[in-house]
Motif scaffolding. Sequence first.
Motif, PDB file in Angstrom:
ATOM      1  N   UNK A 279       0.693  -1.621   0.038  1.00  0.00           N
ATOM      2  CA  UNK A 279       0.443   0.658   0.145  1.00  0.00           C
ATOM      3  C   UNK A 279       0.946   0.913   0.182  1.00  0.00           C
ATOM      4  N   UNK A 280       2.415   1.360   0.808  1.00  0.00           N
ATOM      5  CA  UNK A 280       2.850   2.488   0.615  1.00  0.00           C
ATOM      6  C   UNK A 280       3.498   2.817  -0.629  1.00  0.00           C
ATOM      7  N   UNK A 281       3.541   1.686  -0.872  1.00  0.00           N
ATOM      8  CA  UNK A 281       4.496   2.527  -2.297  1.00  0.00           C
ATOM      9  C   UNK A 281       4.054   1.955  -3.539  1.00  0.00           C
ATOM     10  N   UNK A 282       2.614   2.880  -2.998  1.00  0.00           N
ATOM     11  CA  UNK A 282       2.168   3.587  -4.359  1.00  0.00           C
ATOM     12  C   UNK A 282       1.170   4.674  -4.836  1.00  0.00           C
ATOM     13  N   UNK A 283       1.173   4.761  -3.969  1.00  0.00           N
ATOM     14  CA  UNK A 283       0.760   6.687  -4.098  1.00  0.00           C
ATOM     15  C   UNK A 283       1.485   7.454  -4.517  1.00  0.00           C
ATOM     16  N   UNK A 284       2.975   6.976  -4.457  1.00  0.00           N
ATOM     17  CA  UNK A 284       4.231   8.126  -4.385  1.00  0.00           C
ATOM     18  C   UNK A 284       4.563   7.971  -6.574  1.00  0.00           C
ATOM     19  N   UNK A 285       3.553   6.310  -6.835  1.00  0.00           N
ATOM     20  CA  UNK A 285       3.473   6.373  -8.156  1.00  0.00           C
ATOM     21  C   UNK A 285       2.566   6.889  -9.006  1.00  0.00           C
ATOM     22  N   UNK A 286       1.182   6.925  -7.967  1.00  0.00           N
ATOM     23  CA  UNK A 286       0.022   7.695  -8.498  1.00  0.00           C
ATOM     24  C   UNK A 286       0.149   9.225  -7.842  1.00  0.00           C
ATOM     25  N   UNK A 287       1.163   9.914  -7.586  1.00  0.00           N
ATOM     26  CA  UNK A 287       0.897  11.433  -7.709  1.00  0.00           C
ATOM     27  C   UNK A 287       1.937  11.821  -8.867  1.00  0.00           C
ATOM     28  N   UNK A 288       3.276  11.818  -8.249  1.00  0.00           N
ATOM     29  CA  UNK A 288       4.690  12.430  -8.872  1.00  0.00           C
ATOM     30  C   UNK A 288       4.159  12.491 -10.286  1.00  0.00           C
ATOM     31  N   UNK A 289       3.928  11.605 -10.927  1.00  0.00           N
ATOM     32  CA  UNK A 289       3.179  11.499 -12.512  1.00  0.00           C
ATOM     33  C   UNK A 289       1.836  12.743 -12.683  1.00  0.00           C
ATOM     34  N   UNK A 290       1.546  12.938 -11.882  1.00  0.00           N
ATOM     35  CA  UNK A 290       0.305  13.412 -11.978  1.00  0.00           C
ATOM     36  C   UNK A 290       1.019  15.387 -11.901  1.00  0.00           C
ATOM     37  N   UNK A 291       1.351  15.373 -10.557  1.00  0.00           N
ATOM     38  CA  UNK A 291       2.065  16.806 -10.463  1.00  0.00           C
ATOM     39  C   UNK A 291       2.885  17.379 -11.415  1.00  0.00           C
ATOM     40  N   UNK A 292       3.733  16.434 -12.327  1.00  0.00           N
ATOM     41  CA  UNK A 292       4.079  16.938 -13.115  1.00  0.00           C
ATOM     42  C   UNK A 292       3.986  16.803 -14.711  1.00  0.00           C
ATOM     43  N   UNK A 293       2.590  16.621 -14.692  1.00  0.00           N
ATOM     44  CA  UNK A 293       2.023  16.169 -16.054  1.00  0.00           C
ATOM     45  C   UNK A 293       0.808  17.383 -16.121  1.00  0.00           C
ATOM     46  N   UNK A 294       0.382  17.218 -14.944  1.00  0.00           N
ATOM     47  CA  UNK A 294      -1.045  18.610 -15.812  1.00  0.00           C
ATOM     48  C   UNK A 294      -0.726  19.332 -15.606  1.00  0.00           C
ATOM     49  N   UNK A 295      -1.276  20.733 -16.077  1.00  0.00           N
ATOM     50  CA  UNK A 295      -0.982  21.629 -16.898  1.00  0.00           C
ATOM     51  C   UNK A 295      -0.463  23.059 -16.077  1.00  0.00           C
ATOM     52  N   UNK A 296      -0.157  23.246 -15.936  1.00  0.00           N
ATOM     53  CA  UNK A 296       1.129  24.493 -15.223  1.00  0.00           C
ATOM     54  C   UNK A 296      -0.326  25.483 -15.145  1.00  0.00           C
ATOM     55  N   UNK A 297      -1.399  25.216 -15.700  1.00  0.00           N
ATOM     56  CA  UNK A 297      -2.721  26.591 -15.337  1.00  0.00           C
ATOM     57  C   UNK A 297      -3.063  26.111 -13.466  1.00  0.00           C
ATOM     58  N   UNK A 298      -2.772  25.291 -13.678  1.00  0.00           N
ATOM     59  CA  UNK A 298      -3.349  24.032 -11.914  1.00  0.00           C
ATOM     60  C   UNK A 298      -3.341  25.022 -11.387  1.00  0.00           C
TER      61      UNK A 298
END
Length: 485
Positions: free
Chosen positions: A292-311
Amino acid sequence: MSHPVASPADLARPIGAVASTAPRPGAVVAVLSFSGIVVSSMQSMVIPLLPELSRLVHASASGTVWAITATLLASAVATPVAGRLGDMYGKRRMLLTSLGLLMVGSVVAGLSTTLIPLVVGRTLQGLAAGVIPLGISVMRDELPPERLGSATATMSSSLGVGGALGLPAAALIADHTNWHLLFWISAGLGAIATALVLRLVPESPVRTGGRVDLVGAAGLSAVLVCLLLAISQGADWGWNSGRTLGLFVAGVAALLAWGRWELSTRQPLVDLRTSARRQVLVTNLASVMFGVATMPVRLVQPQILQLPAATGYGLGKSLLVTGLVLTPTGLVMMVVSPLSARISAARGPETTLMAGAVVIAAGYALGIGLMSAIWQLMMVTSVIGAGIGLAYGAMPALIMAAVPISETGAANSLNSLMRTIGAAAASAVGGAVLAQLTITVAGVAVPGENGLRVAMAIGGGAALLALAIATLIPRHTPPPPACAC
């Protein structure tokens, strides 16, 4: 009937003493770790393709998800079965069989132009997931005791290294060449790994023999397919839908029936009595929480990196940059693996497991606040990767110290399966959190900053729960150093 159990200080000597050949420890570790990296890298190779996969194979977006789901289900089913068959008929033989399935699956996927052949190929690739626990078991059979701790820690870290290297490599290939090349490269690497295993890894004569528990294998497969399918697809189907609830009910019923069968048969697929020993049981429970503990970083970090700067918090980076930012997670795991072995030798593997949980929790605490720059994300992933490396290096030592030599493959495979189940559950929960806590940008709902922080907090909480569980593992006093006088 009682079975011999290896002590924490001497896990491999009885086996190494009877091996038919004298393996070169360094070569065995290198080959098995390379094989683990090859197999683990294939699990992330289709992620760069997902946005375009429906067009490439002429299928719906919901259908293409099966290119990942099929691999998850096949991996979960194959891991414990391969471990048990390795104990019975030879771990090297099952290692080669697993690599063979990887190559066949890669060729099938490489030739595919529609969804069904691609899913078939990905399923065959998933059946190779037993390579890492099998490799750890081979190490126990073939390596001298003084090399075993660092070797198994290195083999465990190959899981993270393969995933970390596979994503940017796959993104680079998918952006510049035909997507089929991903699978042909996988097939080629599988062939290299097979040749190296044939040349450098000996087969231990220690095996249990007996008959395959076909009923147990079918029952466990039904349990895993029902539960993991419900977990992985519940968000899309609806958690209250009849399909999701029906799968959960069927999975629990199958689990009860399977457990009753395994306790009554003479040669079970999984020895539940051995698995119920305190050290094995508690380690496996902790492994679920580490998954469980290894998965959130794999979900969150790609979102932060790829979401547009407009957010206001997204960095608007490409998938290739995202993969490169996440790469340190796996590399740090490999670097930390020798440290994991040294701590285990000095203080006991249960201490290393707890240290890993603390480091992971610290990484998530940093991650909740450090989300605004690439260097911050890389630091967070590195800290979490270090904690994962410590923990994953300790788990095989704890398991092998508590099970008979004849059940090493099955026990390591079950432990690996526990992490898979935890990661699958975390993926579903994290996905649900990100889907609920959203903001709207240019008319499109995207994960909100609060949702990203909640997901990170879930990862940190799981690490702390793993720490609490790990405190229940029996303490072992490491042997005093040999006198040099």
